[in-house]
Design a protein around this motif. Structure first.
Motif, mmCIF file in Angstrom:
data_model
loop_
_atom_site.group_PDB
_atom_site.id
_atom_site.type_symbol
_atom_site.label_atom_id
_atom_site.label_comp_id
_atom_site.label_asym_id
_atom_site.label_seq_id
_atom_site.Cartn_x
_atom_site.Cartn_y
_atom_site.Cartn_z
ATOM 1 N N PHE A 131 92.166 44.479 33.862
ATOM 2 C CA PHE A 131 91.050 43.885 33.131
ATOM 3 C C PHE A 131 89.736 44.169 33.853
ATOM 4 N N GLU A 132 89.708 43.972 35.158
ATOM 5 C CA GLU A 132 88.484 44.204 35.925
ATOM 6 C C GLU A 132 88.014 45.647 35.787
ATOM 7 N N LEU A 133 88.943 46.591 35.877
ATOM 8 C CA LEU A 133 88.571 48.006 35.841
ATOM 9 C C LEU A 133 88.152 48.451 34.440
ATOM 10 N N VAL A 134 88.915 48.061 33.424
ATOM 11 C CA VAL A 134 88.670 48.555 32.067
ATOM 12 C C VAL A 134 87.575 47.767 31.365
ATOM 13 N N PHE A 135 87.636 46.443 31.427
ATOM 14 C CA PHE A 135 86.708 45.620 30.656
ATOM 15 C C PHE A 135 85.421 45.294 31.398
ATOM 16 N N GLU A 136 85.496 45.139 32.714
ATOM 17 C CA GLU A 136 84.299 44.780 33.460
ATOM 18 C C GLU A 136 83.581 46.004 34.016
ATOM 19 N N GLU A 137 84.349 46.932 34.603
ATOM 20 C CA GLU A 137 83.719 48.099 35.228
ATOM 21 C C GLU A 137 83.637 49.294 34.292
ATOM 22 N N ARG A 138 84.188 49.161 33.070
ATOM 23 C CA ARG A 138 84.108 50.188 32.036
ATOM 24 C C ARG A 138 84.745 51.518 32.471
ATOM 25 N N CYS A 139 85.816 51.440 33.278
ATOM 26 C CA CYS A 139 86.551 52.649 33.638
ATOM 27 C C CYS A 139 87.364 53.121 32.435
ATOM 28 N N SER A 140 87.593 54.423 32.344
ATOM 29 C CA SER A 140 88.522 54.921 31.339
ATOM 30 C C SER A 140 89.932 54.497 31.738
ATOM 31 N N HIS A 141 90.873 54.621 30.829
ATOM 32 C CA HIS A 141 92.246 54.230 31.138
ATOM 33 C C HIS A 141 92.825 55.093 32.255
ATOM 34 N N VAL A 142 92.545 56.379 32.223
ATOM 35 C CA VAL A 142 93.052 57.261 33.271
ATOM 36 C C VAL A 142 92.414 56.914 34.613
ATOM 37 N N GLN A 143 91.106 56.667 34.618
ATOM 38 C CA GLN A 143 90.440 56.271 35.858
ATOM 39 C C GLN A 143 91.031 54.986 36.418
ATOM 40 N N ALA A 144 91.323 54.036 35.532
ATOM 41 C CA ALA A 144 91.912 52.773 35.987
ATOM 42 C C ALA A 144 93.270 53.017 36.634
ATOM 43 N N TYR A 145 94.075 53.865 36.012
ATOM 44 C CA TYR A 145 95.397 54.167 36.579
ATOM 45 C C TYR A 145 95.274 54.808 37.951
ATOM 46 N N GLU A 146 94.397 55.793 38.056
ATOM 47 C CA GLU A 146 94.236 56.483 39.337
ATOM 48 C C GLU A 146 93.736 55.519 40.420
ATOM 49 N N THR A 147 92.824 54.629 40.057
ATOM 50 C CA THR A 147 92.291 53.673 41.030
ATOM 51 C C THR A 147 93.385 52.727 41.505
ATOM 52 N N ILE A 148 94.170 52.217 40.562
ATOM 53 C CA ILE A 148 95.242 51.281 40.921
ATOM 54 C C ILE A 148 96.294 51.981 41.758
ATOM 55 N N ARG A 149 96.648 53.182 41.380
ATOM 56 C CA ARG A 149 97.671 53.909 42.143
ATOM 57 C C ARG A 149 97.202 54.208 43.558
ATOM 58 N N ALA A 150 95.915 54.518 43.705
ATOM 59 C CA ALA A 150 95.383 54.859 45.018
ATOM 60 C C ALA A 150 95.243 53.639 45.930
ATOM 61 N N ARG A 151 94.897 52.490 45.336
ATOM 62 C CA ARG A 151 94.564 51.326 46.168
ATOM 63 C C ARG A 151 95.605 50.221 46.142
ATOM 64 N N ASP A 152 96.231 50.029 44.979
ATOM 65 C CA ASP A 152 97.030 48.816 44.798
ATOM 66 C C ASP A 152 98.517 49.063 44.551
ATOM 67 N N GLY A 153 98.856 50.147 43.869
ATOM 68 C CA GLY A 153 100.253 50.313 43.490
ATOM 69 C C GLY A 153 100.670 51.767 43.469
ATOM 70 N N PRO A 154 100.769 52.420 44.616
ATOM 71 C CA PRO A 154 101.053 53.864 44.637
ATOM 72 C C PRO A 154 102.388 54.245 44.025
ATOM 73 N N ALA A 155 103.329 53.289 43.935
ATOM 74 C CA ALA A 155 104.648 53.622 43.387
ATOM 75 C C ALA A 155 104.733 53.436 41.887
ATOM 76 N N MET A 156 103.674 52.934 41.253
ATOM 77 C CA MET A 156 103.720 52.641 39.818
ATOM 78 C C MET A 156 103.659 53.928 39.004
ATOM 79 N N SER A 157 104.576 54.073 38.057
ATOM 80 C CA SER A 157 104.556 55.247 37.188
ATOM 81 C C SER A 157 103.508 55.076 36.102
#
Length: 256
Positions: free
Chosen positions: A115-141
């Protein structure tokens, strides 16, 4: 079609045309605005913004509608759509990136982060995934991310002001990600987001001519373009934009 303002505009009397339009559609405009803005001062500010936008460039928007040989929508429907977009733009400009944390209350940590990335920071869906994978959940598919993304949208839709938030960001992806699928889901989502960078008229022309295989002459009539050549130009330009964007993010033709 009984729209007196069109005849007045065509007769070279734009001010009388404007008076006729506002006299007939003032309540409709206010109703469309109040769907998104409730404070009286906000409503009046948006109304002034709408009037300014409709009058700018010698009534360019209204002249464009009036000049269409075939109207795909009644004027009232078209007007509500225009007012809706202008209202959303006004809200976006006013609020900027103001946090709407109340909407995310009670969400699991991962969905709150989405929610923070997509709705507040206006990231694209792909950008949100890459950010989460890099910082919060590297194992998430990516498939897991899409499931959580859709669940986040569903939660937002149920919350207060959810209808406004949904209009401020891209819609949830419709990418199919079943096991054994040949299409790379990330590449498909990149294509979906690339299409979202085109304006509404370019997307319509591309859909009709390329996907639905409507003739260029018919597309020109539907979209209000002068001729088939204008359709070809729109399509080639849009395809070039899509190709450039996809190549920039590493999506190859064989990925789609």
């Amino acid at each position: 079609m009984d729209e007196p303002w069109i005849a007045l505009l065509a007769a070279g009397d734009p001010e009388r045309a404007w008076d006729a339009l506002i006299g007939r559609y003032r309540r409709l405009i206010f109703s469309a605005i109040r769907h998104y803005a409730s404070e009286p001062d906000d409503v009046m500010d948006v109304f002034a913004c709408v009037c300014e936008a409709l009058r700018e460039d010698d009534f360019r928007r209204l002249r464009s509608y009036a000049a269409q040989p075939i109207h795909r929508a009644r004027f009232g429907t078209w007007l509500v759509t225009v007012v809706r977009h202008l209202t959303i733009d006004w809200i976006r400009h006013r609020d900027g990136r103001r946090r709407l944390s109340a909407v995310a209350e009670g969400m699991p940590p991962l969905r709150r982060r989405i929610f923070e990335l997509v709705f507040e920071e206006r990231c694209s869906h792909v950008q949100a995934y890459e950010t989460i994978r890099a910082r919060d959940g590297p194992a998430m598919s990516f498939q897991e991310f899409l499931r959580e993304l859709r669940a986040t949208y569903e939660t937002v839709a149920q919350r207060r002001r959810g209808h406004i938030l949904r209009d401020l960001v891209p819609p949830p992806p419709e990418v199919v990600t079943e096991p054994g699928e040949d299409i790379d889901p990330r590449a498909a989502l990149e294509m979906e987001e690339a299409l979202g960078t085109l304006d509404a008229e370019d997307r319509l022309v591309l859909q009709l001519y390329v996907v639905d295989e409507v003739s260029a002459a018919a597309v020109a009539r539907i979209a209000g373009l002068p001729n088939a050549k204008a359709v070809y130009n729109r399509v080639y330009r849009s395809l070039a934009v899509l190709r450039e964007r996809l190549e920039r993010v590493g999506v190859r033709r064989e990925d789609l």
